[in-house]
Design an enzyme around this catalytic site. Sequence first.
Site, mmCIF file in Angstrom:
data_model
loop_
_atom_site.group_PDB
_atom_site.id
_atom_site.type_symbol
_atom_site.label_atom_id
_atom_site.label_comp_id
_atom_site.label_asym_id
_atom_site.label_seq_id
_atom_site.Cartn_x
_atom_site.Cartn_y
_atom_site.Cartn_z
ATOM 1 N N CYS A 128 0.930 -1.118 0.240
ATOM 2 C CA CYS A 128 -0.286 0.006 0.071
ATOM 3 C C CYS A 128 0.604 1.061 0.353
ATOM 4 O O CYS A 128 2.045 1.668 1.116
ATOM 5 C CB CYS A 128 -1.113 -0.009 1.283
ATOM 6 S SG CYS A 128 -1.948 1.287 1.182
ATOM 7 N N HIS A 170 -9.170 -3.471 -1.960
ATOM 8 C CA HIS A 170 -8.210 -3.317 -1.358
ATOM 9 C C HIS A 170 -8.291 -1.557 -1.655
ATOM 10 O O HIS A 170 -8.746 -0.463 0.020
ATOM 11 C CB HIS A 170 -6.800 -2.958 -2.054
ATOM 12 C CG HIS A 170 -5.428 -2.392 -1.134
ATOM 13 N ND1 HIS A 170 -4.291 -3.202 -1.223
ATOM 14 C CD2 HIS A 170 -5.427 -1.487 -1.299
ATOM 15 C CE1 HIS A 170 -3.322 -1.952 -0.281
ATOM 16 N NE2 HIS A 170 -4.126 -0.354 -0.726
ATOM 17 N N GLU A 171 -8.937 -1.265 -2.667
ATOM 18 C CA GLU A 171 -9.431 0.485 -2.198
ATOM 19 C C GLU A 171 -10.403 0.702 -2.021
ATOM 20 O O GLU A 171 -10.083 2.171 -1.604
ATOM 21 C CB GLU A 171 -9.271 0.976 -3.630
ATOM 22 C CG GLU A 171 -8.082 0.436 -4.809
ATOM 23 C CD GLU A 171 -6.734 1.434 -4.119
ATOM 24 O OE1 GLU A 171 -6.638 2.397 -3.325
ATOM 25 O OE2 GLU A 171 -6.277 0.933 -4.120
ATOM 26 N N HIS A 174 -10.145 0.748 1.374
ATOM 27 C CA HIS A 174 -9.374 2.242 2.020
ATOM 28 C C HIS A 174 -10.939 3.898 2.458
ATOM 29 O O HIS A 174 -10.643 4.752 3.457
ATOM 30 C CB HIS A 174 -8.448 2.953 1.067
ATOM 31 C CG HIS A 174 -7.008 2.511 0.773
ATOM 32 N ND1 HIS A 174 -6.739 2.792 2.276
ATOM 33 C CD2 HIS A 174 -6.248 2.370 0.375
ATOM 34 C CE1 HIS A 174 -5.236 2.495 2.343
ATOM 35 N NE2 HIS A 174 -5.373 2.066 0.724
HETATM 36 NI NI NI Z 1 -3.760 1.106 -0.222
#
Ligand code: NI
Length: 213
Positions: A128, A170-171, A174
């Site tokens: 990341c 993953h995004e 966030h």
């Molecule tokens: Ni990330």
Amino acid sequence: MVANPNPALQDQVAAIITAAAAGELPAIVQAGHPTLRTPAPAWQGQLNPRELESLIDVMRQCMHAAPGVGLAAPQIGVSLQLAVLEDQHLIDPETAALRERTHFDFLAVLNPRYQGLGTETAEFYEGCLSVPGWQAVVPRHRAVGLHFSSPDGSEHYREYSGWPARIVQHETDHLHGGLYLDKAIIRSLSSNAEYATRWAHPGIELAQRELGF
Ligand code: NI
């Protein structure tokens, strides 16, 4: 037209756009910054279309410069459910095949929500931009369905599998205050240098054996 103007956000974004136009891309917010741990507000038209378009363009430049395959708005300190995704990197065919890493054309998503499709998971190293220097294995859904809005206001549902599904998860995480380390197998944690020296194999079996996870 701004549906739900947020002057503070508009000012913040205007400053980012002005700096980027002068050649200064925003710094990527690092783990430990509260913005990364704060669920981002949903997109409700807080910016006008030109501001949103320019912000997305800056995020895309940032992602390319890093380089990375995704960037969420909180990673440049903007608390908004917006992320950009793109993977045009060429990697060796064996690794690409095992990880199901395929090209992912540029996509900007607002208010993304994913759900796992089926019960299969995939475990691979990921990293990341907000946790530079480290990588860890994260078990994720092998395939997901993603609901999102586009900058033009249209609503979409798309299904992703393999590496694109990993990027999507993953995004999106966030935007809800998550970091990949929250879901990582922590014993797999490896510096980039150790990863490059020892664990940069298509699969994770050797690392599993040697690191004990
Ligand atoms: Ni990330």
